[in-house]
Each structure stands twice: as C-alpha cells, then as structure tokens.
Design a protein around this motif. Sequence first.
Motif, PDB file in Angstrom:
ATOM      1  N   VAL A   1     -34.360  33.319  65.714  1.00  0.00           N
ATOM      2  CA  VAL A   1     -35.614  34.169  67.410  1.00  0.00           C
ATOM      3  C   VAL A   1     -36.681  35.386  66.847  1.00  0.00           C
ATOM      4  O   VAL A   1     -37.782  35.026  66.329  1.00  0.00           O
ATOM      5  CB  VAL A   1     -34.619  34.923  67.901  1.00  0.00           C
ATOM      6  CG1 VAL A   1     -35.994  36.018  69.171  1.00  0.00           C
ATOM      7  CG2 VAL A   1     -34.133  33.859  68.796  1.00  0.00           C
ATOM      8  N   ALA A   2     -36.081  36.177  65.360  1.00  0.00           N
ATOM      9  CA  ALA A   2     -36.965  36.608  64.738  1.00  0.00           C
ATOM     10  C   ALA A   2     -37.807  36.067  63.373  1.00  0.00           C
ATOM     11  O   ALA A   2     -39.498  36.600  63.843  1.00  0.00           O
ATOM     12  CB  ALA A   2     -36.231  37.889  63.859  1.00  0.00           C
ATOM     13  N   PHE A   3     -37.480  35.210  63.494  1.00  0.00           N
ATOM     14  CA  PHE A   3     -38.406  34.410  62.027  1.00  0.00           C
ATOM     15  C   PHE A   3     -39.598  33.746  63.473  1.00  0.00           C
ATOM     16  O   PHE A   3     -40.918  33.544  63.225  1.00  0.00           O
ATOM     17  CB  PHE A   3     -37.618  33.206  61.955  1.00  0.00           C
ATOM     18  CG  PHE A   3     -39.028  32.139  61.526  1.00  0.00           C
ATOM     19  CD1 PHE A   3     -38.948  31.652  59.947  1.00  0.00           C
ATOM     20  CD2 PHE A   3     -39.462  30.121  61.954  1.00  0.00           C
ATOM     21  CE1 PHE A   3     -40.609  30.990  59.322  1.00  0.00           C
ATOM     22  CE2 PHE A   3     -39.811  29.250  61.345  1.00  0.00           C
ATOM     23  CZ  PHE A   3     -40.912  29.521  60.361  1.00  0.00           C
ATOM     24  N   ILE A   4     -39.202  32.494  64.321  1.00  0.00           N
ATOM     25  CA  ILE A   4     -40.363  32.402  65.361  1.00  0.00           C
ATOM     26  C   ILE A   4     -41.353  33.172  65.757  1.00  0.00           C
ATOM     27  O   ILE A   4     -42.106  33.054  65.595  1.00  0.00           O
ATOM     28  CB  ILE A   4     -39.915  31.419  66.414  1.00  0.00           C
ATOM     29  CG1 ILE A   4     -38.664  30.711  66.094  1.00  0.00           C
ATOM     30  CG2 ILE A   4     -40.572  31.462  67.966  1.00  0.00           C
ATOM     31  CD1 ILE A   4     -37.725  30.061  67.289  1.00  0.00           C
TER      32      ILE A   4
ATOM     33  N   ALA B   1     -37.199  32.702  73.848  1.00  0.00           N
ATOM     34  CA  ALA B   1     -38.260  32.798  72.526  1.00  0.00           C
ATOM     35  C   ALA B   1     -38.324  31.510  72.943  1.00  0.00           C
ATOM     36  O   ALA B   1     -39.042  31.156  71.828  1.00  0.00           O
ATOM     37  CB  ALA B   1     -37.831  33.559  71.175  1.00  0.00           C
ATOM     38  N   THR B   2     -37.553  30.437  72.953  1.00  0.00           N
ATOM     39  CA  THR B   2     -37.749  29.190  72.870  1.00  0.00           C
ATOM     40  C   THR B   2     -38.820  28.376  73.812  1.00  0.00           C
ATOM     41  O   THR B   2     -38.772  27.563  73.470  1.00  0.00           O
ATOM     42  CB  THR B   2     -36.755  28.001  72.392  1.00  0.00           C
ATOM     43  OG1 THR B   2     -35.714  28.297  73.592  1.00  0.00           O
ATOM     44  CG2 THR B   2     -36.290  29.010  70.972  1.00  0.00           C
TER      45      THR B   2
ATOM     46  N   PHE C   1     -39.858  30.987  83.779  1.00  0.00           N
ATOM     47  CA  PHE C   1     -38.694  30.808  82.769  1.00  0.00           C
ATOM     48  C   PHE C   1     -38.182  31.796  82.404  1.00  0.00           C
ATOM     49  O   PHE C   1     -37.298  31.566  82.083  1.00  0.00           O
ATOM     50  CB  PHE C   1     -39.870  29.478  82.035  1.00  0.00           C
ATOM     51  CG  PHE C   1     -39.699  28.191  82.679  1.00  0.00           C
ATOM     52  CD1 PHE C   1     -38.674  27.584  82.454  1.00  0.00           C
ATOM     53  CD2 PHE C   1     -40.825  27.722  84.003  1.00  0.00           C
ATOM     54  CE1 PHE C   1     -38.690  26.581  83.101  1.00  0.00           C
ATOM     55  CE2 PHE C   1     -41.015  26.702  83.757  1.00  0.00           C
ATOM     56  CZ  PHE C   1     -39.696  26.094  83.834  1.00  0.00           C
ATOM     57  N   VAL C   2     -39.080  32.464  82.130  1.00  0.00           N
ATOM     58  CA  VAL C   2     -38.724  33.911  80.977  1.00  0.00           C
ATOM     59  C   VAL C   2     -37.719  34.842  81.982  1.00  0.00           C
ATOM     60  O   VAL C   2     -36.910  35.397  81.533  1.00  0.00           O
ATOM     61  CB  VAL C   2     -40.178  34.570  81.051  1.00  0.00           C
ATOM     62  CG1 VAL C   2     -39.433  36.544  80.605  1.00  0.00           C
ATOM     63  CG2 VAL C   2     -41.454  34.282  79.584  1.00  0.00           C
TER      64      VAL C   2
ATOM     65  N   ILE D   1     -30.069  23.539  69.714  1.00  0.00           N
ATOM     66  CA  ILE D   1     -30.972  22.003  69.780  1.00  0.00           C
ATOM     67  C   ILE D   1     -33.091  22.975  70.031  1.00  0.00           C
ATOM     68  O   ILE D   1     -33.911  22.469  70.479  1.00  0.00           O
ATOM     69  CB  ILE D   1     -31.074  21.816  70.694  1.00  0.00           C
ATOM     70  CG1 ILE D   1     -29.452  20.563  70.765  1.00  0.00           C
ATOM     71  CG2 ILE D   1     -32.036  20.673  71.690  1.00  0.00           C
ATOM     72  CD1 ILE D   1     -28.857  19.838  71.117  1.00  0.00           C
ATOM     73  N   LEU D   2     -32.891  23.782  71.071  1.00  0.00           N
ATOM     74  CA  LEU D   2     -34.023  25.372  71.549  1.00  0.00           C
ATOM     75  C   LEU D   2     -34.796  25.623  70.706  1.00  0.00           C
ATOM     76  O   LEU D   2     -35.650  25.754  70.118  1.00  0.00           O
ATOM     77  CB  LEU D   2     -33.234  26.286  72.181  1.00  0.00           C
ATOM     78  CG  LEU D   2     -32.666  26.113  73.530  1.00  0.00           C
ATOM     79  CD1 LEU D   2     -32.168  27.206  74.745  1.00  0.00           C
ATOM     80  CD2 LEU D   2     -34.347  25.091  74.762  1.00  0.00           C
ATOM     81  N   LEU D   3     -33.837  26.060  69.140  1.00  0.00           N
ATOM     82  CA  LEU D   3     -34.253  26.414  68.216  1.00  0.00           C
ATOM     83  C   LEU D   3     -35.537  25.337  67.572  1.00  0.00           C
ATOM     84  O   LEU D   3     -36.327  25.636  66.614  1.00  0.00           O
ATOM     85  CB  LEU D   3     -33.301  27.368  67.522  1.00  0.00           C
ATOM     86  CG  LEU D   3     -33.429  28.451  68.275  1.00  0.00           C
ATOM     87  CD1 LEU D   3     -31.689  29.560  67.403  1.00  0.00           C
ATOM     88  CD2 LEU D   3     -33.921  29.874  67.818  1.00  0.00           C
ATOM     89  N   GLN D   4     -34.763  24.417  67.191  1.00  0.00           N
ATOM     90  CA  GLN D   4     -35.252  23.263  66.368  1.00  0.00           C
ATOM     91  C   GLN D   4     -36.198  22.889  67.267  1.00  0.00           C
ATOM     92  O   GLN D   4     -37.634  22.516  66.296  1.00  0.00           O
ATOM     93  CB  GLN D   4     -33.878  22.508  66.270  1.00  0.00           C
ATOM     94  CG  GLN D   4     -33.268  22.905  65.295  1.00  0.00           C
ATOM     95  CD  GLN D   4     -31.948  21.802  64.687  1.00  0.00           C
ATOM     96  OE1 GLN D   4     -31.605  20.631  65.637  1.00  0.00           O
ATOM     97  NE2 GLN D   4     -31.467  21.610  63.160  1.00  0.00           N
ATOM     98  N   THR D   5     -35.909  22.372  68.875  1.00  0.00           N
ATOM     99  CA  THR D   5     -37.773  22.464  69.003  1.00  0.00           C
ATOM    100  C   THR D   5     -38.557  22.948  69.145  1.00  0.00           C
ATOM    101  O   THR D   5     -40.118  22.566  69.361  1.00  0.00           O
ATOM    102  CB  THR D   5     -37.206  21.520  70.354  1.00  0.00           C
ATOM    103  OG1 THR D   5     -36.487  22.318  71.124  1.00  0.00           O
ATOM    104  CG2 THR D   5     -35.988  20.485  70.360  1.00  0.00           C
TER     105      THR D   5
END
Length: 608
Positions: free
Chosen positions: A76-79, A185-186, A437-438, A463-467
């Motif tokens: 999440v921090a990276f995104i 975050a995604t 959505f938030v 999956i959420l982080l990858q997409t």
Amino acid sequence: MAILESAILWGLLVAGITEFLSSIRFLNFSGIFTFWLWLDLILGFIVLKKVRLKIFGFNFQNIKIDPFLTLLLTCVAFITLTVGLIAVVAPSNNWDSLDYHLPRVVHWIQNRSVEHYPTSYTPQLYSAPWSGFAVMHLHILSGGDRFANLVQWFSMVGSLIGVSLIAKQLGGDLQSQVFSVVLCATIPVGILHASNAKDTYVVAFWLVCFVYYVVSTTNEQITWNHIFKMSASLGLAIFSKGTGYIYGLPFFIWFVLMDVQRDRRQVFKHILGSAAVIVLINSGHYLRNIELFGAATSTYPYKWSPDAYGIPIFLSSIVKNASLHMVLPLDLINTDALEKAIYKFHELLGVGINDPRNTFGTDFDFQALVPTFEDTAGNPIHFWLLLLAAVVCLSSRNLRTNKYLVSYLTTILCSFFLFCLLVKWQMWHSRLHLPVFVLISPFIGIVLSKIFHKNIGNVIMIILLQTSLVYVLLNEFRPILGEQNIFNTNRIYQYLRPVRNDKNNYINAAKFVKETKCKNIGLSLSNMEYPWWIILNNSHQSVRIEHINLKNRSSVKNRVYPYNTFIPCAIISVDSAPSEEIYTAGNIYMRGWHSGSSGQRIQVFVRP
C-alpha cells in the motif's frame, strides 16, 4: 483520530483565511504567508509548552503484526508513494482540471479575490470551491502549480487512515483494518484521481471524516465537541463538491436516529447546531452564487437532475450506474452478454436506455469505458466484492447480529440509491461514485476477515494489489511507462495532451501573442482555458487574461471594477467561426494569425 481532527482544523483554516483575505482583496503571497506563519508560530509555541509540561505521552509499545499484514501495508505504501510521485512530476491534464478547476485558481490569484468574475464556463464560478482554495494556497506559496495535485493525493492518504478507524469502530480487528486499507488503496478510480487537481478524492476524504464521527457515536457519548467535528466534516464535504449533500444525507439521518434513541430532548438542538456549522462554512459561496445566479447551489446553465421520476426510471438509473463497474478485467464476464442483458432489462422496464429524462451527455456504450482513463474507469473487482460481501453478511448469523455493521451497509446503499434518484446518468459517473467505494472498504474488509478462510482473504488482497499496478503505471493522461511518459515528455506538451493533435497550434498562437508584447489578453473560448495561462506566462512575463464577449449571466461582471477597465491588445479565439475581425469593448481587432483548416480553429486578433 488526531490526524482527522488536525485535517478538519486545517480545512477550516484554509476556508476562513481565504474568505477573509478575499473580502479585503489581499489574496496574495504576503497575505497568505503572513497568516500561515503566525499560525505556525502559535501552534509551535503550544506544542513546546505541552512537551515541557509532559502533557504528551510517548508510550510506544511493541505491537506484534502478522508478517503478511506487514507485507500488505508495504505494498500500500508503494502504491501511495508512486501515485504521489506522479502527482508532483506530472501536471493535472484532464478536461475538467483544464476547463475549470485550475482556471478559477489563477483567476482568483489574478483578482486577489474569490468573488465571481466574467467567464465563458460558469462551473468555474458555481462549483463548490474548497479544493480550489487549497490548490490556490499551494500555488501562491510555491509560485506555480507543481504541488496542485497534492491536495487530492493527501486526501487519498487521509482516507486510508479514516477507513481503518471506521473499521475499528464497526468491530473490526487489526486484520480487518489492514484489509480495509488495501481495499481503499486499490480502488482504480481513486488511484487515477489521486494525482490530479480535481475534487473527487477531496470530497471522499471529508465524507470519511464525517462518517467516522457518525459511526463513533455507537461507542461514545454525543458531546458538542463531537457534534462540531462531525458537522465541520460534512460542511467541508459540501464545500468541496455537490455530491457531499447526497452522500452525506443518509448518514446524517442515521446519526439523528441514534441520537433519538439516546436523548430525544437534545435531537433538535444537535440538528440546529449541525446546520449552523454547515451553513457558516458554506455561507460565502452561497452568497456569491445567490448574487449572480439567484440560487445558493446553482448549476446554470446545466440541468443535472432527472426530468421525470418513477420506479422504471429509478431502476434504469441504478442499473446503468452500477454497469459502469461490472466489466471485469480479462473479459471474465462476457461483455457482450452483459450489455445485451442490460438492454433487455430496459425493454422490460419500458424505458429507453438513452432516455433523455435520466441521461446526460453521451449514450450508453460499454466500449467507451477505457479502463485507465480517469473519467470512465470502473471499479469492477470492488463492485463484485461488495455484492459478495453483502450476501455473505446478510446470510451469516454472526455478522447479521452486528446491527451497526448492517446499518452501515444499508446507509451506504441508500446513499448510492439517492445519487441514482437525484442525478442524471452520465458515461463518466464512475468518478462520482468514488466516495461510495471508499466508504464501503471497511465493510468489505470486515466481512473478508471475519467469514472467509484466512487464505482466501489473503489471496483477494494480493489480486487487488497486483491489478492496481495497471492503474498506477498506465494512467491514460499521466503514464509512468510507455514511449510518452511523464518523465520524458515536455511539461507543456503534457498540459496539451487532451488536444495532442493541436498542440503545435496552441504553442504557435501563444508565440505570436508574445511577439506582439501584449500584456492584456482576451479569451473567446468555451473550454481548455488553463493551457493558455501556462504557455502565455512561461516566459515569466506577467499578463492579464480575461474572457470577452460573454452571453451568460457572468457577463454582468464586465460592468464592474476591475473588469470594466480591461481593454485587450490581443484576443485568442478557439473554435469560433472564421472571421477577419472581431469587435469588443468598443474596439475592432483584425485577425493576425490563424491555425488553418486542420484540427481546432484557433485565431488571434490584434488591434490595428
């Protein structure tokens, strides 16, 4: 919680400082810098005093966090940091930012006031202005728009913190809180909008603050301090975007119902107190709108509300709004079959899928939903997870007995349904659904952590982080990867990305105007105003830019100071009929340059 309180205080200060300095036409670097300097000195003195008196307690305890949860938070921090990098490096270059979000900021700076001014595009005036106020402060203090996108980015960061706190208030554990943060975050639309200068994430953040204080009443006493913070959050949401009214109303009703159960005698006092705070925050903008448009919340000349109401039209709006988020990546759901089903449903309703009574702008077309374009991107995985979590929650006895969790879900759905009822459907509505959505992230996070097997929830998070990387790296207007990315493309060209085929015409027209050494420039256009401010001022020569020959209600401003003293020495006209001359302010201007027959018709007129 302290972070949310600090954000609310800062938001109120931005609004208050802006309105005060505007009232005395002192909205410039000196005025804003002086205010913030004194506030920082006062706050610094208070902090040092409390530290000296040991009022602050720094008691850090060793908190054991599951390694996998730590990995999720690292992702999440990276995104978040990558989106922040985009926000700083790239300019905001979507249509709405260039049409009215950024133009009104530079008009306010030029006028030293946020009073309404003459413009060809009235959303610059009547649209809720708080995010513009914040962008303006950064613009004035930094000397440019380099940090304009950070208002949205910080709103994203604040929302991540807020949804975690909401999940905790609803009975979630640490895993639920982390899942909620990952879900938030995604969100594709959120990732795409967190690096622009609009107001979609800003209103979402203020609504998160508001909903947190509503939900916290389930575990805390209702005090006037609590009422003030809750009302200020809602007031700032409304002051940021009109959807704040719609999404905030069901939650405010939920608060009133809980307040009634506790102490009926205080309910009306709390309602009146909340209303007073909300109106006070928005009063300056209300008065400006009433003066020019005759209504506090005018949308002149556009009509966003449906022309007719009824169950078939209402159901049509719900399905069409939901459809913007139905198409899963890799065509996991047959798009053609889904589109045919929606058409068939409308046939059964007896309502045309493009019925003008509840449709605004473009026709219904799945093919137009570009996944990485911030105005049409949907949130498909989050949408289907919401439906799955709702079914699981209502069918699970353990979750169903959590009345606050069920009430929370019901209130969010009511917010979405209210939006569908009150606003005509548009192909680019997915961005307006961002607050839904938030706010639904804590609910989904709790369900995934409470019911499903631990590994299933973990797989969904991965999956959420990858997409999400697709939206982080391949933003349609601000891509990190590709031949023309934000690092190797000229910043001027990035502003002109929406009209990339005409970018040379824009640059050559501005070059011609500069060669005339004209300092008073008139504009005759209906959109894409902001790039002209950039390319006309990139030589650091101060110019004054005003709209001319207006035919809307803002034209009355041309008769008052300082606009009645404006006499242009050059006029830029975009997409008007070809002409050898133009007449304004009692003067005739002859065409000195034009772009030719290809692309947008750009003409420059100068005084003989």
